[in-house]
Design a protein around this motif. Structure first.
Motif, PDB file in Angstrom:
ATOM      1  N   SER A   9     -58.450  41.006 -31.467  1.00 42.26           N
ATOM      2  CA  SER A   9     -59.758  40.922 -30.806  1.00 42.26           C
ATOM      3  C   SER A   9     -59.698  39.983 -29.601  1.00 42.26           C
ATOM      4  O   SER A   9     -60.208  40.301 -28.523  1.00 42.26           O
ATOM      5  CB  SER A   9     -60.818  40.423 -31.793  1.00 42.26           C
ATOM      6  N   VAL A  10     -59.063  38.825 -29.787  1.00 43.53           N
ATOM      7  CA  VAL A  10     -58.903  37.882 -28.683  1.00 43.53           C
ATOM      8  C   VAL A  10     -58.088  38.514 -27.560  1.00 43.53           C
ATOM      9  O   VAL A  10     -58.352  38.293 -26.372  1.00 43.53           O
ATOM     10  CB  VAL A  10     -58.236  36.585 -29.185  1.00 43.53           C
ATOM     11  N   LEU A  11     -57.087  39.329 -27.930  1.00 45.60           N
ATOM     12  CA  LEU A  11     -56.281  40.026 -26.922  1.00 45.60           C
ATOM     13  C   LEU A  11     -57.152  40.903 -26.036  1.00 45.60           C
ATOM     14  O   LEU A  11     -57.007  40.898 -24.803  1.00 45.60           O
ATOM     15  CB  LEU A  11     -55.204  40.868 -27.605  1.00 45.60           C
ATOM     16  N   ASN A  12     -58.055  41.674 -26.636  1.00 43.30           N
ATOM     17  CA  ASN A  12     -58.926  42.553 -25.852  1.00 43.30           C
ATOM     18  C   ASN A  12     -59.796  41.759 -24.880  1.00 43.30           C
ATOM     19  O   ASN A  12     -60.032  42.193 -23.747  1.00 43.30           O
ATOM     20  CB  ASN A  12     -59.802  43.389 -26.788  1.00 43.30           C
ATOM     21  N   ILE A  13     -60.268  40.606 -25.322  1.00 44.33           N
ATOM     22  CA  ILE A  13     -61.092  39.767 -24.445  1.00 44.33           C
ATOM     23  C   ILE A  13     -60.266  39.231 -23.288  1.00 44.33           C
ATOM     24  O   ILE A  13     -60.695  39.249 -22.126  1.00 44.33           O
ATOM     25  CB  ILE A  13     -61.718  38.613 -25.249  1.00 44.33           C
ATOM     26  N   LEU A  14     -59.048  38.746 -23.575  1.00 40.15           N
ATOM     27  CA  LEU A  14     -58.188  38.208 -22.521  1.00 40.15           C
ATOM     28  C   LEU A  14     -57.776  39.295 -21.522  1.00 40.15           C
ATOM     29  O   LEU A  14     -57.669  39.042 -20.320  1.00 40.15           O
ATOM     30  CB  LEU A  14     -56.945  37.561 -23.141  1.00 40.15           C
ATOM     31  N   ILE A  15     -57.533  40.517 -22.033  1.00 38.08           N
ATOM     32  CA  ILE A  15     -57.207  41.638 -21.134  1.00 38.08           C
ATOM     33  C   ILE A  15     -58.357  41.884 -20.159  1.00 38.08           C
ATOM     34  O   ILE A  15     -58.157  42.033 -18.955  1.00 38.08           O
ATOM     35  CB  ILE A  15     -56.889  42.909 -21.950  1.00 38.08           C
ATOM     36  N   LYS A  16     -59.572  41.914 -20.689  1.00 38.07           N
ATOM     37  CA  LYS A  16     -60.736  42.160 -19.834  1.00 38.07           C
ATOM     38  C   LYS A  16     -60.920  41.040 -18.817  1.00 38.07           C
ATOM     39  O   LYS A  16     -61.251  41.281 -17.647  1.00 38.07           O
ATOM     40  CB  LYS A  16     -61.991  42.298 -20.695  1.00 38.07           C
ATOM     41  N   LEU A  17     -60.668  39.781 -19.228  1.00 34.32           N
ATOM     42  CA  LEU A  17     -60.786  38.661 -18.301  1.00 34.32           C
ATOM     43  C   LEU A  17     -59.748  38.759 -17.184  1.00 34.32           C
ATOM     44  O   LEU A  17     -60.047  38.497 -16.017  1.00 34.32           O
ATOM     45  CB  LEU A  17     -60.616  37.340 -19.056  1.00 34.32           C
ATOM     46  N   ALA A  18     -58.506  39.141 -17.550  1.00 33.84           N
ATOM     47  CA  ALA A  18     -57.459  39.277 -16.528  1.00 33.84           C
ATOM     48  C   ALA A  18     -57.781  40.412 -15.564  1.00 33.84           C
ATOM     49  O   ALA A  18     -57.560  40.292 -14.348  1.00 33.84           O
ATOM     50  CB  ALA A  18     -56.109  39.522 -17.198  1.00 33.84           C
ATOM     51  N   LEU A  19     -58.315  41.507 -16.084  1.00 34.79           N
ATOM     52  CA  LEU A  19     -58.701  42.628 -15.216  1.00 34.79           C
ATOM     53  C   LEU A  19     -59.868  42.241 -14.313  1.00 34.79           C
ATOM     54  O   LEU A  19     -59.913  42.637 -13.143  1.00 34.79           O
ATOM     55  CB  LEU A  19     -59.057  43.848 -16.072  1.00 34.79           C
ATOM     56  N   ASN A  20     -60.819  41.477 -14.854  1.00 36.75           N
ATOM     57  CA  ASN A  20     -61.933  41.000 -14.035  1.00 36.75           C
ATOM     58  C   ASN A  20     -61.459  40.058 -12.933  1.00 36.75           C
ATOM     59  O   ASN A  20     -62.096  39.937 -11.892  1.00 36.75           O
ATOM     60  CB  ASN A  20     -62.962  40.280 -14.902  1.00 36.75           C
ATOM     61  N   ASP A  21     -60.327  39.393 -13.169  1.00 42.75           N
ATOM     62  CA  ASP A  21     -59.751  38.493 -12.173  1.00 42.75           C
ATOM     63  C   ASP A  21     -59.002  39.253 -11.078  1.00 42.75           C
ATOM     64  O   ASP A  21     -58.502  38.658 -10.128  1.00 42.75           O
ATOM     65  CB  ASP A  21     -58.804  37.512 -12.865  1.00 42.75           C
ATOM     66  N   GLY A  22     -58.914  40.581 -11.216  1.00 39.13           N
ATOM     67  CA  GLY A  22     -58.264  41.399 -10.209  1.00 39.13           C
ATOM     68  C   GLY A  22     -56.829  41.770 -10.516  1.00 39.13           C
ATOM     69  O   GLY A  22     -56.149  42.371  -9.672  1.00 39.13           O
ATOM     70  N   MET A  23     -56.332  41.442 -11.717  1.00 44.31           N
ATOM     71  CA  MET A  23     -54.949  41.765 -12.065  1.00 44.31           C
ATOM     72  C   MET A  23     -54.801  43.258 -12.277  1.00 44.31           C
ATOM     73  O   MET A  23     -55.659  43.907 -12.892  1.00 44.31           O
ATOM     74  CB  MET A  23     -54.535  41.015 -13.331  1.00 44.31           C
ATOM     75  N   ASP A  24     -53.700  43.829 -11.777  1.00 41.75           N
ATOM     76  CA  ASP A  24     -53.450  45.246 -11.952  1.00 41.75           C
ATOM     77  C   ASP A  24     -53.120  45.532 -13.415  1.00 41.75           C
ATOM     78  O   ASP A  24     -52.337  44.804 -14.048  1.00 41.75           O
ATOM     79  CB  ASP A  24     -52.285  45.691 -11.068  1.00 41.75           C
ATOM     80  N   ALA A  25     -53.698  46.600 -13.964  1.00 45.05           N
ATOM     81  CA  ALA A  25     -53.533  46.906 -15.383  1.00 45.05           C
ATOM     82  C   ALA A  25     -52.078  47.194 -15.735  1.00 45.05           C
ATOM     83  O   ALA A  25     -51.578  46.767 -16.787  1.00 45.05           O
ATOM     84  CB  ALA A  25     -54.413  48.103 -15.763  1.00 45.05           C
ATOM     85  N   ARG A  26     -51.372  47.904 -14.855  1.00 48.07           N
ATOM     86  CA  ARG A  26     -49.974  48.259 -15.139  1.00 48.07           C
ATOM     87  C   ARG A  26     -49.062  47.032 -15.105  1.00 48.07           C
ATOM     88  O   ARG A  26     -48.112  46.920 -15.890  1.00 48.07           O
ATOM     89  CB  ARG A  26     -49.509  49.313 -14.136  1.00 48.07           C
TER      90      ARG A  26
END
Length: 343
Positions: A9-26
Motif C-alpha cells: 500500500s505504501v508502495l502505491n502511494i510513493l509511486i503516485k507521489l513520484a509520478l506527481n513530481d514529474g518522474m517518468d513511469a518507465r
C-alpha cells in the motif's frame, strides 16, 4: 500478510507521489528492478549456492518470459494506470487477478470449466461479478463520499514539486482501466509460467533474482528508447530516489521473500484472501496523503470485485478439497486391493 499488504500500500502511494513530481513511469519501473537486483542477487548466491540445479536453456527462456510478463509489461502498465487514474482505483482493479488467471487457464486448457459442479459455477459467476465491478469502476463515477475528508491531512508540498493533481478525466479513467485490466492478465500469464519454472527449478531466491535481472534489463531498454532526457534519469535526495529505492529494496527485496514464506506456511488461497486489505489501506492513505477523492462508483465497483474474488477463491478451495478427498479415497483402496489379491 497484513504487513505485506501494508508495504504494498505504501508502495502505491510513493509511486503516485513520484509520478506527481514529474518522474517518468518507465524510468521508475527500471530503477525499481535495478535496486531489487542489487538486493536479491547476493542473497540468492549465498543462500542457495549449494542447492541450485544447473540452468538449462528452457529454464532461462521461462525466466526471461517471467521477467517480461510479470515485471516489465505488468509493472509498466500498472504504473501508467496509476498515473492516469488514482492509486485507489488501480488497487481495486488489481483484485481482478484471480479472475484473469481463471480466464487464462480456461483459454489455454490448463483447466476445464466444470459448470455442473458448484465449485465451477462459483468460479464462473465470481469472474463475471468481478468483471462487472471493473466495468462499473470504469464507466460510473457517482457522487463523492466525504467520509475520509474529515481525517487530518499532512502537507506534502515539500516532498514533490509544484505538479497539481486533478481528478482523472473520463478518457484517462477508461484508458487507465484498460491498462489496469491488461496488467492483471499479464500478471496471470506470469503466474502460469512461474508455476512451471518452480517445478523444475525449486530455488525461490534464485528465481526472484534472475527474474528481477531480466526485468531490469528489459525495463531499462524500454525506458531508454522512450525517455532520453538525462534529467529524468537523475536521482537526488528526493521522492524519486525514495520511491525507487523503496520499490526495489522493500516492496521487491523484502516483501517478496516474506510473501513466499507465508505461501509455504498457509498456501495460495490464504495469501489471496488478504488482497482486498490493500484496497482499504490505499483508500485511506490516498485520501490523507494525496488528497484523492473517493466516489460512490469506486466503492460499489470495489465491492463487486472483492465479492467476485471471494467467490472464485471459494470455488478453488472447494475444488482442492474434492481433489484431496479423491486422493485419500484412492490411497485407502490400495491396501484393500492388495489384501484381496493376497487372499
Amino acid at each position: 500478510m497484513v504487513v505485506v499488504q501494508m508495504l504494498f500500500s505504501v508502495l502505491n502511494i510513493l509511486i503516485k507521489l513520484a509520478l506527481n513530481d514529474g518522474m517518468d513511469a518507465r524510468v521508475l519501473v527500471a530503477y525499481r528492478f535495478m535496486f531489487a537486483v542489487v538486493f536479491l542477487c547476493p542473497i540468492a548466491f549465498f543462500v542457495e549456492r549449494n542447492t541450485r540445479p544447473p540452468l538449462t536453456r528452457k529454464v532461462v527462456l521461462h525466466l526471461f518470459l517471467c521477467g517480461l510478463f510479470g515485471f516489465t509489461i505488468n509493472q509498466n502498465l500498472y504504473v501508467l494506470a496509476i498515473k492516469l487514474t488514482s492509486a485507489t482505483f488501480v488497487t481495486a482493479i488489481a483484485n481482478l487477478t484471480p479472475a484473469a488467471t481463471f480466464i487464462l487457464v480456461i483459454l489455454t486448457r490448463l483447466e476445464t470449466l466444470k459448470l455442473r459442479k458448484r465449485a465451477g459455477q462459483a468460479k464462473f459467476v465470481g469472474t463475471l461479478i468481478g468483471m462487472g465491478g471493473a466495468m462499473l469502476l470504469t464507466f460510473y463515477k457517482g457522487p463523492e463520499l466525504k467520509l475520509l475528508r474529515r481525517l487530518p491531512r499532512p502537507k506534502l508540498t515539500h516532498i514533490t514539486k509544484a505538479h497539481h493533481t486533478h481528478p482523472p478525466s473520463t478518457g484517462n479513467q477508461i484508458l487507465g482501466s484498460f491498462l489496469g485490466i491488461t496488467s492483471c492478465f499479464s500478471y496471470a500469464t506470469w503466474l502460469v509460467i512461474q508455476a512451471k519454472v518452480g517445478e523444475v527449478y525449486p530455488c525461490h531466491y534464485s528465481i526472484a533474482a534472475m527474474v528481477c535481472l531480466f526485468g531490469a534489463i528489459q525495463s531499462t531498454i524500454m525506458a531508454a528508447c522512450v525517455e532520453r532526457d538525462k534529467e529524468q534519469w537523475r536521482l537526488g535526495l528526493n521522492i524519486r530516489l525514495y520511491s525507487s529505492a523503496y520499490a526495489g529494496l522493500v516492496a521487491s527485496g523484502f516483501a517478496f521473500p516474506l510473501l513466499s514464506w507465508c505461501l509455504r506456511k498457509k498456501g495460495p488461497l490464504f495469501i489471496a484472501v488478504f488482497s482486498p486489505l490493500m484496497l482499504i489501506f490505499v483508500a485511506v492513505l490516498s485520501s490523507i496523503l494525496l488528497n484523492e477523492a473517493l466516489y460512490l462508483g469506486s466503492v460499489l465497483g470495489s465491492i463487486l470485485i472483492v465479492g467476485g474474488l471471494y467467490l472464485v477463491l471459494w470455488g478453488k478451495a472447494k475444488e482442492q478439497a474434492e481433489v484431496s478427498k479423491d486422493d485419500d479415497m484412492g490411497r485407502e483402496s490400495i491396501p484393500m486391493t492388495a489384501t484381496s489379491e493376497m487372499k
